[in-house]
Write an enzyme that holds these catalytic residues in place. Sequence first.
Site, PDB file in Angstrom:
ATOM      1  N   GLY A 168      -5.155   1.485   5.602  1.00 46.59           N
ATOM      2  CA  GLY A 168      -4.488   0.242   5.226  1.00 46.59           C
ATOM      3  C   GLY A 168      -5.318  -0.966   5.639  1.00 46.59           C
ATOM      4  O   GLY A 168      -5.350  -1.987   4.934  1.00 46.59           O
ATOM      5  N   ASP A 169      -5.976  -0.848   6.772  1.00 44.20           N
ATOM      6  CA  ASP A 169      -6.809  -1.957   7.251  1.00 44.20           C
ATOM      7  C   ASP A 169      -8.040  -2.121   6.346  1.00 44.20           C
ATOM      8  O   ASP A 169      -8.449  -3.244   6.042  1.00 44.20           O
ATOM      9  CB  ASP A 169      -7.245  -1.692   8.696  1.00 44.20           C
ATOM     10  CG  ASP A 169      -6.049  -1.382   9.595  1.00 44.20           C
ATOM     11  OD1 ASP A 169      -4.955  -1.901   9.324  1.00 44.20           O
ATOM     12  OD2 ASP A 169      -6.208  -0.600  10.552  1.00 44.20           O
ATOM     13  N   GLY A 225      -1.830   4.850  -4.088  1.00 43.27           N
ATOM     14  CA  GLY A 225      -2.611   3.645  -4.355  1.00 43.27           C
ATOM     15  C   GLY A 225      -1.950   2.394  -3.834  1.00 43.27           C
ATOM     16  O   GLY A 225      -1.441   2.376  -2.702  1.00 43.27           O
ATOM     17  N   SER A 257       0.852  -1.194   0.000  1.00 42.91           N
ATOM     18  CA  SER A 257       0.000   0.000   0.000  1.00 42.91           C
ATOM     19  C   SER A 257       0.880   1.233   0.000  1.00 42.91           C
ATOM     20  O   SER A 257       1.902   1.282   0.694  1.00 42.91           O
ATOM     21  CB  SER A 257      -0.945  -0.017   1.204  1.00 42.91           C
ATOM     22  OG  SER A 257      -0.207   0.124   2.394  1.00 42.91           O
TER      23      SER A 257
HETATM   24  N1  LIG Z   1      -4.342  10.398   0.645  1.00 45.27           N
HETATM   25  C1  LIG Z   1      -4.907   9.295   0.120  1.00 45.27           C
HETATM   26  N2  LIG Z   1      -5.677   9.385  -0.987  1.00 45.27           N
HETATM   27  C2  LIG Z   1      -6.262   8.296  -1.532  1.00 45.27           C
HETATM   28  N3  LIG Z   1      -6.130   7.043  -1.028  1.00 45.27           N
HETATM   29  C3  LIG Z   1      -5.361   6.898   0.047  1.00 45.27           C
HETATM   30  C4  LIG Z   1      -4.714   7.998   0.693  1.00 45.27           C
HETATM   31  N4  LIG Z   1      -4.043   7.514   1.753  1.00 45.27           N
HETATM   32  C5  LIG Z   1      -4.270   6.183   1.790  1.00 45.27           C
HETATM   33  N5  LIG Z   1      -5.057   5.803   0.764  1.00 45.27           N
HETATM   34  C6  LIG Z   1      -5.543   4.454   0.465  1.00 45.27           C
HETATM   35  O1  LIG Z   1      -5.400   3.641   1.625  1.00 45.27           O
HETATM   36  C7  LIG Z   1      -4.456   2.596   1.388  1.00 45.27           C
HETATM   37  C8  LIG Z   1      -3.611   2.357   2.613  1.00 45.27           C
HETATM   38  O2  LIG Z   1      -2.878   3.516   2.940  1.00 45.27           O
HETATM   39  P1  LIG Z   1      -1.369   3.427   3.441  1.00 45.27           P
HETATM   40  O3  LIG Z   1      -1.043   4.732   4.061  1.00 45.27           O
HETATM   41  O4  LIG Z   1      -0.500   2.957   2.352  1.00 45.27           O
HETATM   42  O5  LIG Z   1      -1.429   2.212   4.503  1.00 45.27           O
HETATM   43  P2  LIG Z   1      -1.297   2.148   6.079  1.00 45.27           P
HETATM   44  O6  LIG Z   1      -2.538   2.807   6.603  1.00 45.27           O
HETATM   45  O7  LIG Z   1      -1.248   0.687   6.344  1.00 45.27           O
HETATM   46  O8  LIG Z   1      -0.023   2.863   6.442  1.00 45.27           O
HETATM   47  C9  LIG Z   1      -3.672   3.017   0.151  1.00 45.27           C
HETATM   48  O9  LIG Z   1      -3.189   1.894  -0.554  1.00 45.27           O
HETATM   49  C10 LIG Z   1      -4.727   3.787  -0.636  1.00 45.27           C
HETATM   50  O10 LIG Z   1      -5.548   2.865  -1.325  1.00 45.27           O
HETATM   51  O1  LIG Z   2      -0.133  -2.027  16.032  1.00 50.29           O
HETATM   52  P1  LIG Z   2       0.337  -0.692  15.534  1.00 50.29           P
HETATM   53  O2  LIG Z   2       1.325  -0.782  14.427  1.00 50.29           O
HETATM   54  O3  LIG Z   2       0.832   0.166  16.676  1.00 50.29           O
HETATM   55  O4  LIG Z   2      -0.892   0.034  14.915  1.00 50.29           O
HETATM   56  C1  LIG Z   2      -2.076   0.213  15.638  1.00 50.29           C
HETATM   57  C2  LIG Z   2      -2.868   1.331  15.067  1.00 50.29           C
HETATM   58  O5  LIG Z   2      -3.097   1.085  13.709  1.00 50.29           O
HETATM   59  C3  LIG Z   2      -4.467   1.226  13.389  1.00 50.29           C
HETATM   60  O6  LIG Z   2      -4.974  -0.068  13.202  1.00 50.29           O
HETATM   61  C4  LIG Z   2      -4.604   2.068  12.154  1.00 50.29           C
HETATM   62  O7  LIG Z   2      -3.906   1.451  11.114  1.00 50.29           O
HETATM   63  P2  LIG Z   2      -3.343   2.197   9.836  1.00 50.29           P
HETATM   64  O8  LIG Z   2      -3.500   3.672  10.051  1.00 50.29           O
HETATM   65  O9  LIG Z   2      -1.916   1.777   9.730  1.00 50.29           O
HETATM   66  O10 LIG Z   2      -4.155   1.660   8.728  1.00 50.29           O
HETATM   67  C5  LIG Z   2      -5.111   1.881  14.574  1.00 50.29           C
HETATM   68  O11 LIG Z   2      -6.418   1.438  14.806  1.00 50.29           O
HETATM   69  C6  LIG Z   2      -4.204   1.524  15.720  1.00 50.29           C
HETATM   70  O12 LIG Z   2      -4.158   2.557  16.655  1.00 50.29           O
END
Ligand SMILES: Nc1ncnc2c1ncn2[C@@H]1O[C@H](COP(=O)(O)OP(=O)(O)O)[C@@H](O)[C@H]1O
Ligand SMILES: O=P(O)(O)OC[C@H]1O[C@](O)(COP(=O)(O)O)[C@@H](O)[C@@H]1O
Length: 316
Positions: free
Chosen positions: A255-256, A229, A224
Site C-alpha cells: 500500500g505504501d 488492484g 487499494s
Molecule cells: N496479491 C496481490 N497481487 C497483486 N497486487 C497486489 C496484491 N496485494 C497488493 N497488491 C497491490 O498493492 C496495493 C496495496 O495493497 P493493499 O493490500 O490494498 O494495501 P495495504 O498494504 O495498504 O493494506 C494494491 O492496490 C495492489 O496494487
Molecule cells: O502504523 P500501522 O498501521 O501499525 O502500520 C505499520 C506497518 O505498516 C507498514 O508500513 C506496512 O504497510 P502496509 O503493509 O499496510 O502497506 C509496515 O512497515 C509497518 O510495520
Amino acid sequence: MNQHVIVTLTLNPSLDRTIEVDRLAQGTVIRATSARLDPGGKGVNVSRALLANDVPTAAVVTVGGADGDQLVHLLEADGIRLGAVRVAGRTRSNITVVEPDGLVTKFNEPGEPLSRKELDAVADRVLAEVEGASWVVTCGSLPPGVPTDIYARLCEFFTAAGIRVAVDTSGPALPAAVEAGPDLVKPNREELAEAVGRPVDSVGDVIEAAEELRDRGARTVLASLGADGAVLVEEEGVTIGEAPVAEPRSTVGAGDALLAGFLAGGARGAPALAEGLAWGAAAVGLPASRMPRPEDIRRDIVRIHTRPDLGRSLIA
Ligand SMILES: Nc1ncnc2c1ncn2[C@@H]1O[C@H](COP(=O)(O)OP(=O)(O)O)[C@@H](O)[C@H]1O
Ligand SMILES: O=P(O)(O)OC[C@H]1O[C@](O)(COP(=O)(O)O)[C@@H](O)[C@@H]1O
C-alpha cells in the site's frame, strides 16, 4: 531548494522484522527459513520507495531508545533525508510472518505514548521540512493517547499554507482527517469499510464508499484493494485498474509503494493510478517490505479497465 519534495510524517514508525516460514502453526516451535530487518512505518516506506526512484523526499519520524537509534541508522544508511524527533518512548518493532504462498500474518505493536511537548516538536520538525514541498503525507496508526484528530489538524494547517496533504491511516483518525479536507486519502478495503460503517464487497461498493468520503471532505480517494488492484475516485471521475502478480512474495508495504508511485506519477505528469499500480505490484514481488527500484517496476502488466464490471465481488 525544497521544490517538489514529498515530505512524509510517521508518528509511529517501527523496526520491521520479517521472517519466512514453511507453515505457520500456533502453539509450536517454528524454524524460520529467512529473516530480515527493515526500517518501517507507512510514511517511512513511502519515502523509501520515492528515494529508490529518485523522487525528492524527506521523512519525519519519532525515534526513541536503542531501537530508535537502529531505525535512524538504517534510514541514514539508505540515504534518506531524515527529520528524526527524539522521544522518550521506545520505537516499536512489528513482526511479519510470511508463508511460501505469500500469505502474511502481522503483529503490530501499539507503540508508546507521545507527550504534548513531543507532538509540538514533531509539528515544528515537519514545518522545518515543508517549505516549498509539493505534498505532506501523514501516515500510519497513532501511538496510544495521541489525539484522534491530529492528522485533521495538520491537514487544516498545511492546506491553509497551500501544501497538498495525503493521509493514509486507520481507525477513527481516518474519518476525522477526511472532515479536514485532505487532497488525497488512501484507505485499503478494511479501512474504507470501517470509515463508512458498512461492508465493502464489490467494486460498486468501493465507489459508493469513496464518494461518501469525498462528500465528507476528501478531494480524491485512492482505494487499494489488494490483489483486486485499486480504484481512484476524483473530481474527474472514476478509474479502476489492477496489476496481476503471478508469484506474490510479500504484501507488506504494498500500500505504501502504491501511494508513493501514485504521487511520483502525478509529479512526473504520468498517469498516476497506473504508476501506483506498477509500484504496488513490484513491491508484492519483493521480499519483506523491500521497496521497488526502477528495474523492479513493470508498467506493461498494468490494466486500466475502460468498461469495469461494478458488480464484481472482491477476492478476499
Ligand atoms: N496479491 C496481490 N497481487 C497483486 N497486487 C497486489 C496484491 N496485494 C497488493 N497488491 C497491490 O498493492 C496495493 C496495496 O495493497 P493493499 O493490500 O490494498 O494495501 P495495504 O498494504 O495498504 O493494506 C494494491 O492496490 C495492489 O496494487
Ligand atoms: O502504523 P500501522 O498501521 O501499525 O502500520 C505499520 C506497518 O505498516 C507498514 O508500513 C506496512 O504497510 P502496509 O503493509 O499496510 O502497506 C509496515 O512497515 C509497518 O510495520
